[in-house]
Design a protein around this motif. Structure first.
Motif, PDB file in Angstrom:
ATOM      1  N   SER A  72       0.692  -1.021   0.185  1.00 39.27           N
ATOM      2  CA  SER A  72       0.269   0.195   0.039  1.00 39.27           C
ATOM      3  C   SER A  72       0.705   0.672   0.060  1.00 39.27           C
ATOM      4  O   SER A  72       1.775   1.364   0.597  1.00 39.27           O
ATOM      5  CB  SER A  72      -0.806  -0.053   1.564  1.00 39.27           C
ATOM      6  N   GLY A  73       0.450   1.669  -0.761  1.00 40.57           N
ATOM      7  CA  GLY A  73       1.367   3.369  -0.761  1.00 40.57           C
ATOM      8  C   GLY A  73       1.888   3.733  -2.239  1.00 40.57           C
ATOM      9  O   GLY A  73       2.793   4.848  -2.062  1.00 40.57           O
ATOM     10  N   PHE A  74       1.977   2.227  -2.524  1.00 46.76           N
ATOM     11  CA  PHE A  74       2.790   2.660  -3.589  1.00 46.76           C
ATOM     12  C   PHE A  74       3.010   1.321  -4.599  1.00 46.76           C
ATOM     13  O   PHE A  74       2.162   0.532  -4.404  1.00 46.76           O
ATOM     14  CB  PHE A  74       4.894   2.851  -3.749  1.00 46.76           C
ATOM     15  N   THR A  75       3.198   1.777  -6.095  1.00 47.44           N
ATOM     16  CA  THR A  75       2.479   0.359  -6.517  1.00 47.44           C
ATOM     17  C   THR A  75       3.581  -0.082  -7.153  1.00 47.44           C
ATOM     18  O   THR A  75       5.165   0.174  -7.482  1.00 47.44           O
ATOM     19  CB  THR A  75       2.919   0.999  -8.327  1.00 47.44           C
ATOM     20  N   LEU A  76       3.347  -1.744  -6.813  1.00 42.78           N
ATOM     21  CA  LEU A  76       4.700  -2.720  -6.864  1.00 42.78           C
ATOM     22  C   LEU A  76       5.020  -3.308  -7.988  1.00 42.78           C
ATOM     23  O   LEU A  76       6.065  -3.204  -8.120  1.00 42.78           O
ATOM     24  CB  LEU A  76       3.911  -4.305  -6.511  1.00 42.78           C
ATOM     25  N   ASP A  77       4.878  -2.887  -9.012  1.00 46.61           N
ATOM     26  CA  ASP A  77       5.602  -3.160 -10.700  1.00 46.61           C
ATOM     27  C   ASP A  77       5.907  -2.130 -11.188  1.00 46.61           C
ATOM     28  O   ASP A  77       7.323  -2.496 -11.386  1.00 46.61           O
ATOM     29  CB  ASP A  77       4.002  -2.357 -11.067  1.00 46.61           C
ATOM     30  N   TYR A  78       6.914  -0.788 -10.359  1.00 45.14           N
ATOM     31  CA  TYR A  78       7.360   0.013 -10.291  1.00 45.14           C
ATOM     32  C   TYR A  78       8.828  -0.558  -9.504  1.00 45.14           C
ATOM     33  O   TYR A  78      10.136   0.431  -9.442  1.00 45.14           O
ATOM     34  CB  TYR A  78       7.253   1.806  -9.510  1.00 45.14           C
ATOM     35  N   ASN A  79       8.832  -1.479  -8.633  1.00 40.75           N
ATOM     36  CA  ASN A  79       9.805  -1.765  -7.740  1.00 40.75           C
ATOM     37  C   ASN A  79      10.880  -2.957  -7.803  1.00 40.75           C
ATOM     38  O   ASN A  79       9.451  -3.893  -8.320  1.00 40.75           O
ATOM     39  CB  ASN A  79       9.536  -1.607  -6.698  1.00 40.75           C
ATOM     40  N   ALA A  80      11.996  -3.027  -7.822  1.00 34.76           N
ATOM     41  CA  ALA A  80      12.293  -4.715  -7.129  1.00 34.76           C
ATOM     42  C   ALA A  80      11.525  -4.856  -5.991  1.00 34.76           C
ATOM     43  O   ALA A  80      11.204  -4.696  -5.370  1.00 34.76           O
ATOM     44  CB  ALA A  80      13.635  -4.809  -7.578  1.00 34.76           C
ATOM     45  N   SER A 112      14.751   2.412  -5.602  1.00 31.09           N
ATOM     46  CA  SER A 112      15.884   2.446  -5.699  1.00 31.09           C
ATOM     47  C   SER A 112      16.506   2.021  -6.964  1.00 31.09           C
ATOM     48  O   SER A 112      16.994   2.036  -8.037  1.00 31.09           O
ATOM     49  CB  SER A 112      17.462   3.251  -4.967  1.00 31.09           C
ATOM     50  N   PHE A 113      15.797   0.776  -7.203  1.00 32.20           N
ATOM     51  CA  PHE A 113      16.138  -0.583  -7.963  1.00 32.20           C
ATOM     52  C   PHE A 113      15.131  -0.925  -8.289  1.00 32.20           C
ATOM     53  O   PHE A 113      14.455  -1.742  -7.885  1.00 32.20           O
ATOM     54  CB  PHE A 113      16.963  -1.488  -8.281  1.00 32.20           C
TER      55      PHE A 113
END
Length: 125
Positions: free
Chosen positions: A25-33, A101-102
């Motif tokens: 929650s609070g961000f989109t998993l698809d954008y992060n490792a 960050s990655f």
């Protein structure tokens, strides 16, 4: 507020299966490792599996290769870890973690800024 919540840990017999979930929650998993880690009593935290953003490339530790599968459901903003053929040595607290960050998987724990609270997996007869 960025948050990760794991669930699905349980007591299971050797050879059994479990599916762990990591809901964001609070961000989109698809954008992060997103990585799965585990820590057994008296041992250091170790990487188990990871899925990169974008192409969804995956990584598995040698100890779980062929038994565990990581996947991502973007609609539910959730990452899963399907664990089959479980062994007593898989017993640990399992954590999911996100790297803002990655975009691609990193083997360094320090590269993952956000962590869930952990879920206990116990493999025992």
């Amino acid at each position: 507020q960025l948050q990760l919540v794991e669930s699905g840990g349980d007591l299971v017999q050797p050879g059994g299966s479990l599916r762990l979930s990591c809901a964001a929650s609070g961000f989109t998993l698809d954008y992060n490792a997103i990585g799965w880690f585990r820590q057994a009593p008296g041992k250091e935290r170790e990487g188990v599996s990871c899925i990169s953003s974008g192409d969804g490339s995956t990584y598995y530790a040698n100890s779980v290769q062929g038994r565990f599968t990581i996947s991502r459901d973007n609609a539910k903003n959730t990452v899963y870890l399907q664990m089959n053929s479980l062994k007593p040595e898989d017993t640990a607290v399992y954590y999911c973690a996100a790297s803002v960050s990655f975009a691609y998987c990193s083997g360094h724990i320090s590269d993952y800024e956000y962590w869930g609270q952990g879920t206990q997996v116990t493999v025992s007869s």
